[in-house]
Motif scaffolding. Structure first.
Motif, short mmCIF file in Angstrom:
data_model
loop_
_atom_site.label_atom_id
_atom_site.label_comp_id
_atom_site.label_asym_id
_atom_site.label_seq_id
_atom_site.Cartn_x
_atom_site.Cartn_y
_atom_site.Cartn_z
N ARG A 102 0.98 -1.06 0.06
CA ARG A 102 -0.03 -0.15 0.09
C ARG A 102 0.86 1.30 0.05
N TYR A 103 0.58 2.10 -0.72
CA TYR A 103 1.41 3.35 -0.89
C TYR A 103 0.26 4.69 -0.73
N ILE A 104 0.64 5.69 -0.06
CA ILE A 104 -0.36 6.66 0.31
C ILE A 104 -0.98 7.31 -1.03
N LEU A 105 -0.11 7.13 -2.08
CA LEU A 105 -0.85 7.78 -3.36
C LEU A 105 -1.76 6.78 -4.00
N GLN A 106 -2.05 5.61 -3.35
CA GLN A 106 -3.43 4.96 -3.87
C GLN A 106 -4.56 4.89 -2.86
N MET A 107 -4.34 5.70 -1.83
CA MET A 107 -5.60 5.99 -1.01
C MET A 107 -6.44 7.01 -1.57
N GLN A 108 -7.78 6.82 -1.37
CA GLN A 108 -8.95 7.58 -1.81
C GLN A 108 -9.48 8.37 -0.80
N GLY A 109 -10.21 9.57 -1.06
CA GLY A 109 -11.25 9.96 0.09
C GLY A 109 -10.31 11.07 0.79
N VAL A 110 -11.02 11.60 2.06
CA VAL A 110 -10.58 12.85 2.60
C VAL A 110 -8.91 12.75 3.06
N TYR A 111 -8.61 11.45 3.36
CA TYR A 111 -6.91 11.48 3.73
C TYR A 111 -6.05 11.61 2.41
N ARG A 112 -6.61 11.08 1.42
CA ARG A 112 -5.84 11.44 0.12
C ARG A 112 -5.79 12.85 -0.05
N GLU A 113 -6.87 13.74 0.05
CA GLU A 113 -6.87 14.97 -0.14
C GLU A 113 -5.97 15.79 0.98
N VAL A 114 -5.84 15.21 2.34
CA VAL A 114 -4.99 15.84 3.06
C VAL A 114 -3.65 15.75 2.80
N HIS A 115 -3.39 14.62 2.34
CA HIS A 115 -1.82 14.19 1.82
C HIS A 115 -1.53 15.17 0.68
N ASP A 116 -2.35 15.45 -0.33
CA ASP A 116 -2.25 16.23 -1.17
C ASP A 116 -2.23 17.65 -0.74
N LEU A 117 -2.74 18.20 0.00
CA LEU A 117 -2.62 19.34 0.63
C LEU A 117 -1.22 19.56 1.41
N THR A 118 -0.78 18.56 1.99
CA THR A 118 0.46 18.74 2.62
C THR A 118 1.59 18.65 1.75
N VAL A 119 1.54 18.01 0.55
CA VAL A 119 2.67 17.97 -0.49
C VAL A 119 2.63 19.46 -1.10
N LYS A 120 1.73 19.97 -0.77
CA LYS A 120 1.71 21.84 -1.71
C LYS A 120 2.17 22.68 -0.41
N SER A 121 2.19 22.15 0.87
CA SER A 121 2.70 23.06 1.99
C SER A 121 4.24 22.82 2.07
N ASP A 122 4.67 23.68 3.13
CA ASP A 122 6.19 23.77 3.11
C ASP A 122 6.57 22.61 4.21
N LEU A 123 5.74 21.74 4.64
CA LEU A 123 6.49 20.81 5.48
C LEU A 123 7.45 19.91 4.85
N PRO A 124 8.55 19.48 5.58
CA PRO A 124 9.60 19.04 5.07
C PRO A 124 9.04 17.58 4.54
N GLU A 125 9.51 17.06 3.26
CA GLU A 125 9.08 16.14 2.48
C GLU A 125 9.15 14.58 3.32
N GLN A 126 10.28 14.36 4.17
CA GLN A 126 10.48 13.22 4.89
C GLN A 126 9.26 13.19 6.11
N PHE A 127 8.78 14.39 6.58
CA PHE A 127 7.89 14.31 7.54
C PHE A 127 6.48 14.08 7.08
N ARG A 128 6.11 14.39 5.64
CA ARG A 128 4.86 14.14 4.93
C ARG A 128 4.88 12.51 4.79
N TRP A 129 6.15 11.91 4.44
CA TRP A 129 5.96 10.61 3.98
C TRP A 129 5.86 9.64 5.38
N ARG A 130 6.56 10.22 6.46
CA ARG A 130 6.51 9.43 7.79
C ARG A 130 4.87 9.47 8.35
N CYS A 131 4.33 10.48 7.94
CA CYS A 131 3.14 10.62 8.40
C CYS A 131 2.02 9.65 7.69
#
Length: 183
Positions: A102-131
């Motif tokens: 399973r990969y985060i990019l395979q997720m659908q729904g609200v948490y995929r939207e949350v992930h997509d928004l964090t990708v556009k944010s200034d959070l460090p990349e490793q932090f986004r993937w650790r979550c």
């Protein structure tokens, strides 16, 4: 390769796992012989690590630390035999993957939207993937963002310890990362 080996349940001792392996599988069959061999190796591990098998919780982290801290020559074993010992013993302690591949990019729904928004944010990349494991946990348990509370992170911590079976320090880091991510 035969996959009849039983897995350790959360919070079992090494002795309980070994005892179950000794009685699982028909004696004299390939499965029975393999389970008995792994059970003997679990007891060997406890003896070499100076751990009482009757009271020591069967832990992947404990075993990994032991194998990482020692070398095959310490026990008069070849590197190949040492690797087989490690692999077979870990095979009964590590749970089946929660969802293999399973990969985060395979997720659908609200948490995929949350992930997509964090990708556009200034959070460090490793932090986004650790979550990503937290997002999968929330998604799989149908926990909506508005329903996330302190006890959600406590349950996530317990999930990492008991189901995913990561070492305690890693489970704590995952929960701490989750708290930062949620805030």
């Amino acid at each position: 390769m035969n996959k009849m080996v039983t897995k350790a349940a959360p919070l079992e001792t090494f002795q309980v796992v070994a005892d179950r392996l000794f009685v699982t599988g028909e004696p004299g069959t390939a499965v029975g012989n393999k389970n008995a061999r792994i059970a003997r190796r679990l007891i060997w591990f406890c003896r070499m690590a100076n751990l009482p098998p009757e009271t020591t919780p069967a832990s992947v982290g404990t075993m990994m630390k032991f194998f990482d801290a020692n070398r095959p020559a310490t026990f008069n074993l070849s590197p190949g035999t040492y690797a087989v010992y490690r692999s077979e013993m870990l095979s009964v302690l590590k749970p089946e993957p929660v969802q293999k591949g399973r990969y985060i990019l395979q997720m659908q729904g609200v948490y995929r939207e949350v992930h997509d928004l964090t990708v556009k944010s200034d959070l460090p990349e490793q932090f986004r993937w650790r979550c990503a494991p937290l997002l999968w946990y929330l998604h799989d348990n149908s926990i909506l963002p508005r329903d996330i509370a302190d006890d959600t992170l406590i349950k996530y911590y317990q999930f990492n310890l008991e189901v995913v079976r990561v070492p305690e320090d890693q489970a704590r880091r995952r929960a701490q990362d989750g708290a930062k991510f949620i805030s």
